[in-house]
Scaffold this active site. Structure first.
Site, short mmCIF file in Angstrom:
data_model
loop_
_atom_site.label_atom_id
_atom_site.label_comp_id
_atom_site.label_asym_id
_atom_site.label_seq_id
_atom_site.Cartn_x
_atom_site.Cartn_y
_atom_site.Cartn_z
N SER A 1 -25.14 21.45 -17.25
CA SER A 1 -26.09 20.35 -17.43
C SER A 1 -26.43 19.71 -16.09
O SER A 1 -25.59 19.70 -15.19
CB SER A 1 -25.40 19.31 -18.32
OG SER A 1 -26.33 18.60 -19.07
N PRO A 2 -27.66 19.18 -15.93
CA PRO A 2 -27.97 18.46 -14.70
C PRO A 2 -27.06 17.22 -14.58
O PRO A 2 -26.92 16.47 -15.55
CB PRO A 2 -29.43 18.05 -14.86
CG PRO A 2 -29.74 18.22 -16.30
CD PRO A 2 -28.79 19.20 -16.86
N CYS B 1 -26.15 14.01 -11.94
CA CYS B 1 -26.41 13.27 -10.71
C CYS B 1 -25.18 13.29 -9.80
O CYS B 1 -24.07 13.07 -10.24
CB CYS B 1 -26.72 11.82 -11.03
SG CYS B 1 -28.24 11.60 -11.94
N ALA C 1 -30.95 15.55 -11.92
CA ALA C 1 -32.22 14.84 -12.02
C ALA C 1 -32.76 14.63 -10.61
O ALA C 1 -32.16 13.92 -9.81
CB ALA C 1 -32.03 13.49 -12.70
N GLN D 1 -33.95 19.95 -12.91
CA GLN D 1 -34.52 18.90 -13.75
C GLN D 1 -35.31 17.96 -12.84
O GLN D 1 -34.78 17.52 -11.79
CB GLN D 1 -33.39 18.12 -14.44
CG GLN D 1 -33.87 17.02 -15.38
CD GLN D 1 -32.73 16.18 -15.91
OE1 GLN D 1 -32.03 15.52 -15.14
NE2 GLN D 1 -32.50 16.22 -17.22
N TYR E 1 -35.19 6.75 -19.03
CA TYR E 1 -36.02 6.84 -17.82
C TYR E 1 -37.49 6.77 -18.21
O TYR E 1 -37.83 6.57 -19.38
CB TYR E 1 -35.63 8.09 -17.01
CG TYR E 1 -34.18 8.04 -16.61
CD1 TYR E 1 -33.29 9.04 -16.99
CD2 TYR E 1 -33.67 6.95 -15.91
CE1 TYR E 1 -31.95 8.96 -16.66
CE2 TYR E 1 -32.32 6.86 -15.58
CZ TYR E 1 -31.48 7.87 -15.96
OH TYR E 1 -30.14 7.78 -15.65
N ARG F 1 -35.73 17.71 -21.55
CA ARG F 1 -34.59 17.00 -22.15
C ARG F 1 -35.17 15.75 -22.79
O ARG F 1 -35.89 14.98 -22.12
CB ARG F 1 -33.52 16.66 -21.12
CG ARG F 1 -32.41 15.79 -21.68
CD ARG F 1 -31.20 15.71 -20.78
NE ARG F 1 -30.26 16.81 -21.07
CZ ARG F 1 -29.05 16.91 -20.50
NH1 ARG F 1 -28.66 16.01 -19.62
NH2 ARG F 1 -28.26 17.93 -20.81
N ARG G 1 -19.52 17.07 -18.15
CA ARG G 1 -18.21 16.64 -17.63
C ARG G 1 -17.18 17.76 -17.69
O ARG G 1 -16.34 17.88 -16.78
CB ARG G 1 -17.72 15.40 -18.40
CG ARG G 1 -18.42 14.14 -17.91
CD ARG G 1 -18.23 12.99 -18.85
NE ARG G 1 -19.07 13.14 -20.05
CZ ARG G 1 -19.19 12.20 -20.98
NH1 ARG G 1 -18.52 11.08 -20.87
NH2 ARG G 1 -19.96 12.39 -22.04
C1 LIG Z 1 -29.90 11.27 -14.87
C2 LIG Z 1 -29.21 11.18 -16.16
O1 LIG Z 1 -29.76 11.52 -17.19
C3 LIG Z 1 -27.79 10.71 -16.20
C4 LIG Z 1 -27.45 9.66 -15.18
C5 LIG Z 1 -25.99 9.23 -15.31
C6 LIG Z 1 -25.62 8.86 -16.74
N1 LIG Z 1 -26.06 9.89 -17.70
C7 LIG Z 1 -25.86 9.50 -19.09
C8 LIG Z 1 -24.46 9.25 -19.40
C9 LIG Z 1 -24.11 8.02 -19.89
C10 LIG Z 1 -22.82 7.77 -20.24
C11 LIG Z 1 -21.86 8.75 -20.08
C12 LIG Z 1 -22.21 9.98 -19.58
C13 LIG Z 1 -23.51 10.24 -19.23
C14 LIG Z 1 -27.46 10.20 -17.59
#
Ligand SMILES: CC(=O)[C@H]1CCCN(Cc2ccccc2)C1
Length: 361
Positions: free
Chosen positions: A22-23, A25, A57, A99, A182, A230, A325
């Site tokens: 998954s993308p 950050c 992203a 992405q 977003y 997405r 994760r």
């Molecule tokens: C860019 C993006 O979509 C990401 C940015 C960081 C948080 N991500 C979403 C997220 C929220 C809570 C726990 C895990 C992930 C979205």
């Protein structure tokens, strides 16, 4: 061969398995440039055996970055550093994806480990833009400027230019970020969009930004390569977007040339109290959308176990899984999953330099 390790052909692109990274950050760029961190972070997950690796992203304009440290592809100079990464990923058997995104009212924020909160304009931060002058809330409480229709056209052009740079960089899989509160999701959700012009109010008007942006990018992205999105298919909150609305939106995107939907949820407001968190909690919704629209899907969110992932595909709930994760915990998850699922010659998921040695007891 377990379903998770069957190939997946989408347009002219063939994934060697159903596992996507998954993308995610990294908040590790300067002026959007990828560097050695990104090369190792993404390259190692290609080495670990994923069929698809999607770059985080990546902002279509400087003010579209979540943080000043976000990656970007808003300069022609961004192309070559990304091309080096895409080449490596492809060389080691992963389809290189990216992405592209605009953070809207959630932009101009600190890195998560530096507060995750808005940065004041002029103190390293910048004025944010959104469909309506409504702040996200929580620690992202800057009030954005309401976009004019000229601003909207400008950002749509930036998405097109970012897609063209992504192609030039050698990416073969493009994901438009229409989720997680977003910019695009801010237009889609009534919780963020209070416009009274043709970009707000009715469902038709609220999806206009997404449909126009998607169509403009489709026109420049080669038909032979997957163009995906997405989407937060539900806001979980009364008055927000619903799965039923999203099924209609996905049908229209599919008719406009969407090749796969990366199904996600939420984050258009700080309230995540209604989210039914749990292992694979988005798989049933993904299954429903796949069933009712016929669109190929990627399922994400709290997928960690090889049998859980394999069953989701085997039971026709999704075409592939995207892990975030879990891939941070273990870049070699695909190899370990192959061993767990009893794949013959699992070691051959790994590069030739490792395969024999890994097989030896
Ligand atoms: C860019 C993006 O979509 C990401 C940015 C960081 C948080 N991500 C979403 C997220 C929220 C809570 C726990 C895990 C992930 C979205």
């Amino acid at each position: 061969m377990p379903s998770l390790f069957q190939e997946f052909q989408l347009k002219d692109v063939r994934l060697k398995n159903r596992v996507g990274v998954s993308p995610m950050c990294q908040y590790s760029s300067e002026d959007g440039f990828p560097n050695d961190w990104h090369f190792v972070h993404l390259g190692s997950r290609a080495v670990g055996g994923a069929g698809l690796v999607i770059v985080e992203a990546t902002a279509v304009s400087p003010e579209g970055r979540i943080s000043p440290a976000d990656s970007g592809i808003y300069l022609d100079e961004h192309v070559e550093p990304f091309a080096r990464i895409a080449r490596f990923m492809k060389q080691y058997g992963a389809v290189p994806g990216i992405q592209i995104a605009h953070a809207g009212r959630k932009a101009s924020a600190n890195k998560p480990w530096e507060g995750d909160d808005h940065i004041e304009t002029g103190k390293g931060g910048w004025d944010t833009i959104a469909p309506s002058a409504i702040p996200f809330g929580g620690n992202l409480n800057k009030t954005p400027m309401e976009m004019t229709v000229d601003d909207i056209a400008g950002i749509q052009n930036a998405f097109v230019a970012a897609a063209q740079r992504s192609l030039a960089a050698g990416f073969e899989w493009l994901e438009l970020h229409f989720a997680h509160g977003y910019l695009a999701h801010e237009f889609y959700s009534p919780l963020a969009n209070k416009r009274t012009d043709r970009y707000g109010g009715s469902f038709e008007n609220r999806i206009r930004f997404i449909m126009e942006t998607f169509t403009a990018v489709r026109n420049v992205w080669p038909d032979r390569l997957p163009l995906t999105a997405r989407l937060s298919v539900t806001d979980w909150i009364e008055g927000g977007v619903t799965v039923e609305e999203s099924i209609e939106l996905v049908r229209r995107l599919k008719d406009a040339g969407l090749d796969l939907l990366d199904v996600s949820h939420g984050f258009v407001t700080p309230d995540i109290s209604q989210v039914p968190w749990g292992p694979g909690f988005m798989i049933p919704i993904t299954s429903r959308i796949r069933q009712e629209t016929g669109i190929p899907t990627a399922a994400g969110w709290m997928i960690t176990d090889p049998h859980q992932a394999n069953d989701a595909i085997q039971d026709q709930h999704t075409d592939m899984v995207v892990l975030a994760r879990e891939m941070l915990r273990d870049p070699y998850w695909p190899y370990h999953a192959a061993v767990a699922l009893g794949v013959e010659e699992a070691s051959e998921i790994l590069p030739i330099q490792y395969a024999r040695a890994v097989k030896a007891k």
